[in-house]
Design an enzyme around this catalytic site. Sequence first.
Site, PDB file in Angstrom:
ATOM      1  N   ARG A  31       0.805  -1.128   0.042  1.00 58.31           N
ATOM      2  CA  ARG A  31       0.062   0.049  -0.001  1.00 58.31           C
ATOM      3  C   ARG A  31       0.869   1.208  -0.038  1.00 58.31           C
ATOM      4  O   ARG A  31       0.488   2.226  -0.508  1.00 58.31           O
ATOM      5  CB  ARG A  31      -0.860  -0.003   1.183  1.00 58.31           C
ATOM      6  CG  ARG A  31      -2.087  -1.113   1.044  1.00 58.31           C
ATOM      7  CD  ARG A  31      -2.909  -0.862   2.052  1.00 58.31           C
ATOM      8  NE  ARG A  31      -4.291  -1.920   1.785  1.00 58.31           N
ATOM      9  CZ  ARG A  31      -5.070  -2.454   2.405  1.00 58.31           C
ATOM     10  NH1 ARG A  31      -4.569  -2.255   3.939  1.00 58.31           N
ATOM     11  NH2 ARG A  31      -6.206  -3.105   2.234  1.00 58.31           N
ATOM     12  N   LYS A 202     -20.995 -16.467  -0.059  1.00 52.89           N
ATOM     13  CA  LYS A 202     -22.454 -16.026  -0.008  1.00 52.89           C
ATOM     14  C   LYS A 202     -23.216 -15.666  -1.106  1.00 52.89           C
ATOM     15  O   LYS A 202     -22.756 -14.525  -1.856  1.00 52.89           O
ATOM     16  CB  LYS A 202     -22.876 -15.291   0.980  1.00 52.89           C
ATOM     17  CG  LYS A 202     -22.557 -15.954   2.399  1.00 52.89           C
ATOM     18  CD  LYS A 202     -22.966 -15.093   3.634  1.00 52.89           C
ATOM     19  CE  LYS A 202     -22.804 -15.721   5.004  1.00 52.89           C
ATOM     20  NZ  LYS A 202     -22.989 -14.690   5.969  1.00 52.89           N
ATOM     21  N   GLY A 359     -12.622  -8.705  -3.101  1.00 51.92           N
ATOM     22  CA  GLY A 359     -12.600 -10.156  -2.552  1.00 51.92           C
ATOM     23  C   GLY A 359     -11.549 -10.928  -2.365  1.00 51.92           C
ATOM     24  O   GLY A 359     -10.359 -10.440  -2.808  1.00 51.92           O
ATOM     25  N   GLY A 382     -13.560  -3.771  -1.080  1.00 43.34           N
ATOM     26  CA  GLY A 382     -15.087  -3.239  -0.840  1.00 43.34           C
ATOM     27  C   GLY A 382     -15.273  -2.126  -1.895  1.00 43.34           C
ATOM     28  O   GLY A 382     -16.352  -1.919  -2.447  1.00 43.34           O
TER      29      GLY A 382
HETATM   30  P1  AMP Z   1     -15.855 -13.610  -0.660  1.00 39.24           P
HETATM   31  O1  AMP Z   1     -15.297 -12.592   0.485  1.00 39.24           O
HETATM   32  O2  AMP Z   1     -17.137 -13.293  -0.828  1.00 39.24           O
HETATM   33  O3  AMP Z   1     -14.966 -13.405  -1.999  1.00 39.24           O
HETATM   34  O4  AMP Z   1     -15.818 -15.028  -0.060  1.00 39.24           O
HETATM   35  C1  AMP Z   1     -14.673 -15.634   0.200  1.00 39.24           C
HETATM   36  C2  AMP Z   1     -14.829 -16.926   1.168  1.00 39.24           C
HETATM   37  O5  AMP Z   1     -15.552 -17.814   0.334  1.00 39.24           O
HETATM   38  C3  AMP Z   1     -13.254 -17.572   1.239  1.00 39.24           C
HETATM   39  O6  AMP Z   1     -12.881 -17.511   2.524  1.00 39.24           O
HETATM   40  C4  AMP Z   1     -13.652 -18.927   0.981  1.00 39.24           C
HETATM   41  O7  AMP Z   1     -13.036 -19.957   1.469  1.00 39.24           O
HETATM   42  C5  AMP Z   1     -15.129 -19.052   0.762  1.00 39.24           C
HETATM   43  N1  AMP Z   1     -15.674 -20.069  -0.041  1.00 39.24           N
HETATM   44  C6  AMP Z   1     -15.479 -20.403  -1.323  1.00 39.24           C
HETATM   45  N2  AMP Z   1     -16.071 -21.330  -1.841  1.00 39.24           N
HETATM   46  C7  AMP Z   1     -16.505 -22.139  -0.621  1.00 39.24           C
HETATM   47  C8  AMP Z   1     -17.546 -23.248  -0.388  1.00 39.24           C
HETATM   48  N3  AMP Z   1     -17.712 -24.211  -1.437  1.00 39.24           N
HETATM   49  N4  AMP Z   1     -17.880 -23.495   0.771  1.00 39.24           N
HETATM   50  C9  AMP Z   1     -17.576 -22.747   1.813  1.00 39.24           C
HETATM   51  N5  AMP Z   1     -16.903 -21.515   1.746  1.00 39.24           N
HETATM   52  C10 AMP Z   1     -16.480 -21.221   0.588  1.00 39.24           C
END
Ligand code: AMP
Length: 401
Positions: A31, A202, A359, A382
């Site tokens: 950064r 999610k 992400g 974000g």
């Molecule tokens: P995000 O911050 O929304 O990009 O989510 C990232 C997180 O989603 C990471 O920590 C991953 O370990 C989790 N993740 C990805 N695929 C899966 C899955 N199939 N089941 C549970 N967690 C997951």
Amino acid sequence: MTINFKNKKALVRVDFNVPLDKNYHISDDTRIKNALPTIQHILKEKGAVILMSHLGRPQKKRKEDGSIDTEKFTLRHLVGHLSKVLKTKVKFSPETVGPTASKMAASLKPGEVLLLENTRFQKEEAAGDEGFAKQLAELADVFVNDAFGTAHRAHASTTVVAKFFKPADRTFGFLMENEIKNAQKVLDNPVRPFTAITGGAKVSDKIMLLERFMDLVDNIIVGGGMAYTFVKAQGGQIGNSLVENDKLELARKLLEKAKKKGVKIFLPEDSVAADNFDNNADRKTTPSNKIPDGYMGLDIGPKAIEKFADVIRTSSTIVWNGPMGVFEMPNFANGTKAIAKAVANATQQGGAFSLVGGGDSVAAVNQMGLSDEVSFVSTGGGAMLEMLEGKELPGIEAIKG
Ligand code: AMP
């Protein structure tokens, strides 16, 4: 940058929210490196630089007696490293605003750099307090915002401060300009076919993103934990996979909407499922709609990888947000790795424009050493997510006026 900085004092909002080890040494200075071009440009033009940033969450992580942990969160920890990389002795104001900060700012000469104490030591920062923002503004002649990572927050030092400068006296720094330019490249006039790759845990975190992509892209690839809500919505058996039962209806509607709009949605045909949320769990490759009870899908399978890679290979614009599986565990990182490689190949060999942002996909690309092989890796998780969602970011709007 649109300002001539000669003999001007520039208040520059940077994102120096760097990780520190237990001895308060910087463990990753990305950064700081990212902010150097803007700072160096102002110094070269014979301006003076007053730097402000937050570091950590000092208001949330207070000491037991309720006071701010000034030792842990002080920006003084950065002065030595910053002086070294800027090749000049950086001055430090132990207060963010107040008589000492004003005096040090007033006596600053062209070519000199002053770093203010952590903006979040003041609770007025997150509240977007006008009085605090005005005090900051009074330290300088012009304002430069180069903190893309906080552009989605309407804080005093990221947004409110801008209104105390005339439009001609405020501007984006190079980092911020670059982030905006690249986001606009995919949002305004994308070369088609345009493919969005979404993943992560999610559906609920990505609803706005998916809705927006429906109006923009030709293909949406859905991987990661969020895919199983879609698979279940179509009647599939997903065993113990991650699912948001209250989003099944929404998933169905999104699939319908895509059909109507002619947007192709690709779900993982197969998955690597495990009997536990553990790297060493028993694993089996199964169709994503026939995951046995007691097993959960933790990565996309080989057929899904092949199909997704095919779609990516023939795309001209690619946006990637979110991993394809639990990539933090090596046994479930294959899907994310393969997709990262496919995006890099489409960029290097196919001439696609690829943006990775918002992400954990950024972490995945960096971990694999592929950040130079995609077109652009955003620095703002974000903030980039909100830009892709089509939101107006307060930090950007405040400069535009
Ligand atoms: P995000 O911050 O929304 O990009 O989510 C990232 C997180 O989603 C990471 O920590 C991953 O370990 C989790 N993740 C990805 N695929 C899966 C899955 N199939 N089941 C549970 N967690 C997951």
